[in-house]
Design a protein around this motif. Structure first.
Motif, mmCIF file in Angstrom:
data_model
loop_
_atom_site.group_PDB
_atom_site.id
_atom_site.type_symbol
_atom_site.label_atom_id
_atom_site.label_comp_id
_atom_site.label_asym_id
_atom_site.label_seq_id
_atom_site.Cartn_x
_atom_site.Cartn_y
_atom_site.Cartn_z
ATOM 1 N N MET A 192 2.268 5.036 0.694
ATOM 2 C CA MET A 192 1.668 3.772 1.084
ATOM 3 C C MET A 192 2.639 2.969 1.938
ATOM 4 O O MET A 192 3.856 2.998 1.714
ATOM 5 N N SER A 193 2.096 2.216 2.876
ATOM 6 C CA SER A 193 2.911 1.264 3.617
ATOM 7 C C SER A 193 3.149 0.049 2.718
ATOM 8 O O SER A 193 2.408 -0.172 1.748
ATOM 9 N N PRO A 194 4.156 -0.760 3.013
ATOM 10 C CA PRO A 194 4.391 -1.968 2.205
ATOM 11 C C PRO A 194 3.160 -2.876 2.136
ATOM 12 O O PRO A 194 2.862 -3.445 1.074
ATOM 13 N N ASP A 195 2.430 -2.996 3.244
ATOM 14 C CA ASP A 195 1.237 -3.845 3.244
ATOM 15 C C ASP A 195 0.144 -3.271 2.341
ATOM 16 O O ASP A 195 -0.544 -4.015 1.627
ATOM 17 N N GLU A 196 -0.025 -1.946 2.394
ATOM 18 C CA GLU A 196 -1.026 -1.301 1.537
ATOM 19 C C GLU A 196 -0.656 -1.471 0.073
ATOM 20 O O GLU A 196 -1.508 -1.779 -0.771
ATOM 21 N N ALA A 197 0.608 -1.262 -0.245
ATOM 22 C CA ALA A 197 1.059 -1.393 -1.627
ATOM 23 C C ALA A 197 0.852 -2.823 -2.130
ATOM 24 O O ALA A 197 0.414 -3.035 -3.274
ATOM 25 N N ARG A 198 1.153 -3.787 -1.287
ATOM 26 C CA ARG A 198 0.969 -5.192 -1.669
ATOM 27 C C ARG A 198 -0.514 -5.494 -1.914
ATOM 28 O O ARG A 198 -0.875 -6.200 -2.862
ATOM 29 N N PHE A 199 -1.377 -4.940 -1.072
ATOM 30 C CA PHE A 199 -2.815 -5.168 -1.210
ATOM 31 C C PHE A 199 -3.335 -4.598 -2.533
ATOM 32 O O PHE A 199 -4.095 -5.260 -3.259
ATOM 33 N N VAL A 200 -2.916 -3.358 -2.871
ATOM 34 C CA VAL A 200 -3.367 -2.730 -4.117
ATOM 35 C C VAL A 200 -2.788 -3.457 -5.324
ATOM 36 O O VAL A 200 -3.484 -3.717 -6.314
ATOM 37 N N HIS A 201 -1.523 -3.796 -5.245
ATOM 38 C CA HIS A 201 -0.867 -4.498 -6.359
ATOM 39 C C HIS A 201 -1.562 -5.826 -6.656
ATOM 40 O O HIS A 201 -1.855 -6.150 -7.812
ATOM 41 N N GLN A 202 -1.857 -6.580 -5.613
ATOM 42 C CA GLN A 202 -2.506 -7.874 -5.805
ATOM 43 C C GLN A 202 -3.970 -7.729 -6.203
ATOM 44 O O GLN A 202 -4.471 -8.469 -7.055
ATOM 45 N N GLY A 203 -4.652 -6.725 -5.610
ATOM 46 C CA GLY A 203 -6.070 -6.551 -5.914
ATOM 47 C C GLY A 203 -6.328 -6.124 -7.334
ATOM 48 O O GLY A 203 -7.253 -6.618 -7.990
ATOM 49 N N LEU A 204 -5.498 -5.186 -7.848
ATOM 50 C CA LEU A 204 -5.701 -4.664 -9.197
ATOM 51 C C LEU A 204 -4.900 -5.434 -10.239
ATOM 52 O O LEU A 204 -5.064 -5.184 -11.443
ATOM 53 N N SER A 205 -4.051 -6.339 -9.793
ATOM 54 C CA SER A 205 -3.256 -7.164 -10.717
ATOM 55 C C SER A 205 -2.505 -6.314 -11.736
ATOM 56 O O SER A 205 -2.521 -6.583 -12.937
ATOM 57 N N SER A 206 -1.865 -5.244 -11.250
ATOM 58 C CA SER A 206 -1.138 -4.332 -12.134
ATOM 59 C C SER A 206 0.140 -3.893 -11.460
ATOM 60 O O SER A 206 0.336 -4.095 -10.247
ATOM 61 N N GLY A 207 1.018 -3.256 -12.249
ATOM 62 C CA GLY A 207 2.192 -2.649 -11.670
ATOM 63 C C GLY A 207 1.788 -1.461 -10.810
ATOM 64 O O GLY A 207 0.762 -0.824 -11.055
ATOM 65 N N LEU A 208 2.581 -1.163 -9.797
ATOM 66 C CA LEU A 208 2.254 -0.081 -8.866
ATOM 67 C C LEU A 208 3.443 0.874 -8.786
ATOM 68 O O LEU A 208 4.589 0.441 -8.635
ATOM 69 N N GLN A 209 3.160 2.161 -8.890
ATOM 70 C CA GLN A 209 4.221 3.182 -8.834
ATOM 71 C C GLN A 209 3.817 4.253 -7.832
ATOM 72 O O GLN A 209 2.764 4.875 -7.957
ATOM 73 N N GLN A 210 4.662 4.461 -6.820
ATOM 74 C CA GLN A 210 4.409 5.494 -5.823
ATOM 75 C C GLN A 210 4.957 6.825 -6.333
ATOM 76 O O GLN A 210 6.110 6.928 -6.704
ATOM 77 N N ILE A 211 4.107 7.862 -6.337
ATOM 78 C CA ILE A 211 4.516 9.193 -6.793
ATOM 79 C C ILE A 211 4.747 10.084 -5.602
ATOM 80 O O ILE A 211 3.907 10.149 -4.701
#
Length: 212
Positions: free
Chosen positions: A193-212
């Motif tokens: 994910m790009s930083p913008d994509e990661a920020r969008f998912v993190h904020q949208g789902l209101s959860s921690g995000l881990q890139q595998i």
């Protein structure tokens, strides 16, 4: 297969009959004595019938340094290859991933991707969940409507998604009436994910995000 004692197979997938393939393998490999079939067993043993087994358990000694599974590679460098994973290796992989996600026995993992793939199987997936005594919930419908309802019903705290599905879930939080509020960690794999994509998912789902 040459050193295997048994196999677990499906009966038919996409028109291909795995029982025919199993008959060929049994003929070619005398050590292959136990074929368990998920579905119509035909000439073999039914996987579901094992729950009614009343005989003595098989006394089998397992060399944990030997192969446990053969994973199919993604084929990014050409023809997909079989990757041998030992029992010790795979157990460490699942346990280490569960530790990285800080999973505990109260967690609930949602296997929304095909559970036979390495990501939802052992990163930490269902195997990692087992190492800490957590619960695993399965679904074959990854749509936000269905998945959010499952997350709400079972209190799902951890799941793994591919990039596109994670973004779809984050978008769906704008219109779905039931939101995945219990999610603690969302893993994203398959592509970075790009930083913008990661920020969008993190904020949208209101959860921690881990890139595998």
């Amino acid at each position: 297969v040459s050193g295997a004692v048994g196999l677990i197979i499906a009966d038919v997938i996409a028109g291909f009959d795995y029982r025919d393939l199993a008959e060929q393998l049994v003929a070619e490999h005398p050590r292959l004595r136990h074929i368990l079939v998920d579905g119509d067993a035909g000439a073999f043993q039914s996987w579901s019938a094992l729950k009614d087994f009343e005989g003595s358990p098989l006394n089998i000694t397992v060399d944990t340094s030997g192969p446990a599974v053969l994973l199919v590679s993604g084929g990014t460098t050409g023809l997909p290859k079989l990757i041998p994973r030992t029992h010790d290796d795979y157990l460490y992989n699942a346990a280490a991933c569960a530790q990285a996600c800080e999973m505990v026995h109260d967690d609930v993992y949602l296997a929304v991707l095909p559970a036979g793939h390495n990501f939802p199987f052992a990163c930490p997936g269902l195997l990692g969940s087992m190492t800490v005594g957590a619960t695993t919930v399965y679904t074959d419908d990854p749509s936000p409507e269905s998945a959010f309802a499952l997350i709400n019903t079972h209190g799902v705290t951890v799941t793994g998604l591919v990039n596109a599905l994670a973004k779809l879930w984050a978008q769906a939080c704008d219109w779905e009436p039931v939101l995945p509020t219990s999610l603690r960690v969302v893993q994203v794999g398959g592509s970075r994910m790009s930083p913008d994509e990661a920020r969008f998912v993190h904020q949208g789902l209101s959860s921690g995000l881990q890139q595998i």
